[in-house]
Design an enzyme around this catalytic site. Structure first.
Site, PDB file in Angstrom:
ATOM      1  N   ASP A   7      14.731  -1.516   0.561  1.00 56.15           N
ATOM      2  CA  ASP A   7      15.950  -1.661   1.592  1.00 56.15           C
ATOM      3  C   ASP A   7      16.791  -2.621   1.369  1.00 56.15           C
ATOM      4  O   ASP A   7      17.797  -2.563   0.978  1.00 56.15           O
ATOM      5  CB  ASP A   7      15.511  -1.613   3.210  1.00 56.15           C
ATOM      6  N   LYS A  19       0.742  -1.222   0.102  1.00 56.57           N
ATOM      7  CA  LYS A  19       0.096   0.047  -0.042  1.00 56.57           C
ATOM      8  C   LYS A  19       0.738   1.366   0.016  1.00 56.57           C
ATOM      9  O   LYS A  19       0.489   2.259  -0.442  1.00 56.57           O
ATOM     10  CB  LYS A  19      -0.746   0.113   1.123  1.00 56.57           C
ATOM     11  N   PHE A  65      13.034   4.110  10.932  1.00 62.32           N
ATOM     12  CA  PHE A  65      11.598   3.829  10.313  1.00 62.32           C
ATOM     13  C   PHE A  65      11.054   5.121  10.277  1.00 62.32           C
ATOM     14  O   PHE A  65      10.698   6.247  11.194  1.00 62.32           O
ATOM     15  CB  PHE A  65      10.800   3.079  11.604  1.00 62.32           C
ATOM     16  N   GLY A 107      16.136  -4.820  -0.816  1.00 62.02           N
ATOM     17  CA  GLY A 107      16.127  -4.861  -2.204  1.00 62.02           C
ATOM     18  C   GLY A 107      15.341  -6.563  -2.471  1.00 62.02           C
ATOM     19  O   GLY A 107      15.254  -6.764  -3.690  1.00 62.02           O
ATOM     20  N   LYS A 108      14.936  -7.017  -1.547  1.00 67.00           N
ATOM     21  CA  LYS A 108      14.356  -8.505  -1.486  1.00 67.00           C
ATOM     22  C   LYS A 108      12.807  -8.232  -2.348  1.00 67.00           C
ATOM     23  O   LYS A 108      12.692  -9.231  -3.331  1.00 67.00           O
ATOM     24  CB  LYS A 108      14.009  -9.011  -0.197  1.00 67.00           C
ATOM     25  N   GLU A 114       7.914   1.610  -6.308  1.00 67.77           N
ATOM     26  CA  GLU A 114       7.992   1.321  -4.806  1.00 67.77           C
ATOM     27  C   GLU A 114       8.399   2.550  -4.060  1.00 67.77           C
ATOM     28  O   GLU A 114       9.121   3.353  -4.382  1.00 67.77           O
ATOM     29  CB  GLU A 114       8.913   0.253  -4.768  1.00 67.77           C
ATOM     30  N   LYS A 139      16.562   2.724   1.645  1.00 66.84           N
ATOM     31  CA  LYS A 139      17.522   2.982   2.777  1.00 66.84           C
ATOM     32  C   LYS A 139      18.620   2.307   3.021  1.00 66.84           C
ATOM     33  O   LYS A 139      18.832   1.136   2.542  1.00 66.84           O
ATOM     34  CB  LYS A 139      16.441   2.044   3.882  1.00 66.84           C
ATOM     35  N   ILE A 148       9.672   2.123  -0.704  1.00 65.87           N
ATOM     36  CA  ILE A 148      10.824   2.085   0.004  1.00 65.87           C
ATOM     37  C   ILE A 148      11.550   0.964  -0.442  1.00 65.87           C
ATOM     38  O   ILE A 148      11.097  -0.193  -0.720  1.00 65.87           O
ATOM     39  CB  ILE A 148      10.541   1.733   1.558  1.00 65.87           C
TER      40      ILE A 148
END
Ligand code: HPA
Ligand code: MG
Length: 221
Positions: free
Chosen positions: A141, A72, A190, A143-144, A137, A169, A139
């Site tokens: 972080d 979301k 965060f 990269g998964k 996207e 990030k 975020i």
């Protein structure tokens, strides 16, 4: 067609950045006490998005675009980015169609990333075949998510795939590869707001902010 490997790091926010005092900005009253600072003001986000839209148009050209919005958290970024792409294409007197599809991953609880990733969304993305695809996207972080999504999208044989990430990030074992278009590179903190949530709260905040301890406790599940 120009297919430039741009991969600029974007606006880099240093580890020491403590944000702007909340008194300097307007934000919803119901979040009083729940935030520590304004990390990236809404106006700065919007201006940066205009630049990303310009870069995307330069690379992909004013061609038809299939946009894949990662929900979301990506909904505001996606919406503002697509609007800016359309507006800039229009003022250049060019023709461009955009179609947006939505995809969702379930992976976060509280502020911890859980291990497994599930793609929720249309099983059939065959409409991507032969198209210019832009993955959007909020975020990146580890990269998964980005890697999983790229793999998934490639199976539908698009003509070209690019990734736009509003925030990247700096996490330990962070993404080996940057998105093609990066808004901001931020420290490992965060953040909430601009559709990014903490247990579904703060999506209705326009600035990107850092949550306070009070806020964390208040909205804990
Ligand atoms: N905020 C909200 N959602 C997130 C974050 C964050 O900092 N990182 C990954 N998902
Ligand atoms: Mg979330």
């Amino acid at each position: 067609m120009a297919d430039v490997q741009r991969k600029e790091p974007g606006v880099v926010i240093k580890d020491g950045w403590s944000g702007y005092s909340l008194e300097l900005f307007n934000y919803p009253e119901h979040y009083q006490g729940d935030l520590e600072c304004v990390y990236i003001p809404h106006g700065v986000i919007m201006n940066r998005i205009e630049c990303l839209a310009r870069d995307i148009l330069e690379d992909i050209g004013h061609h038809d675009m299939m946009v894949l919005c990662v929900l979301k958290g990506g909904y505001k970024f996606c919406s503002d980015l697509v609007e800016s792409i359309k507006a800039q294409s229009r003022s250049a007197n060019r023709r461009l169609t955009t179609r947006v599809e939505f995809i969702r991953f379930k992976s976060y609880l509280n502020d911890q990333s859980t291990e497994d990733l599930h793609i929720i969304g249309p099983d059939d993305l065959s409409m991507l075949k032969g198209k210019n695809v832009l993955i959007v996207e909020a975020i990146v972080d580890t990269g998964k998510t980005m890697r999983a999504l790229l793999q998934h999208v490639e199976t539908f044989q698009p003509k070209m795939v690019k990734v736009a990430g509003l925030l990247v990030k700096r996490v330990p074992h962070g993404a080996a590869e940057l998105p093609d278009y990066v808004g901001f590179v931020i420290p490992n903190r965060f953040v909430v707001g601009y559709a990014l949530d903490y247990n579904e709260y703060f999506r209705d905040l326009n600035h990107i902010c850092v949550i306070s301890e009070t806020g964390k406790q208040k909205y804990k599940v």
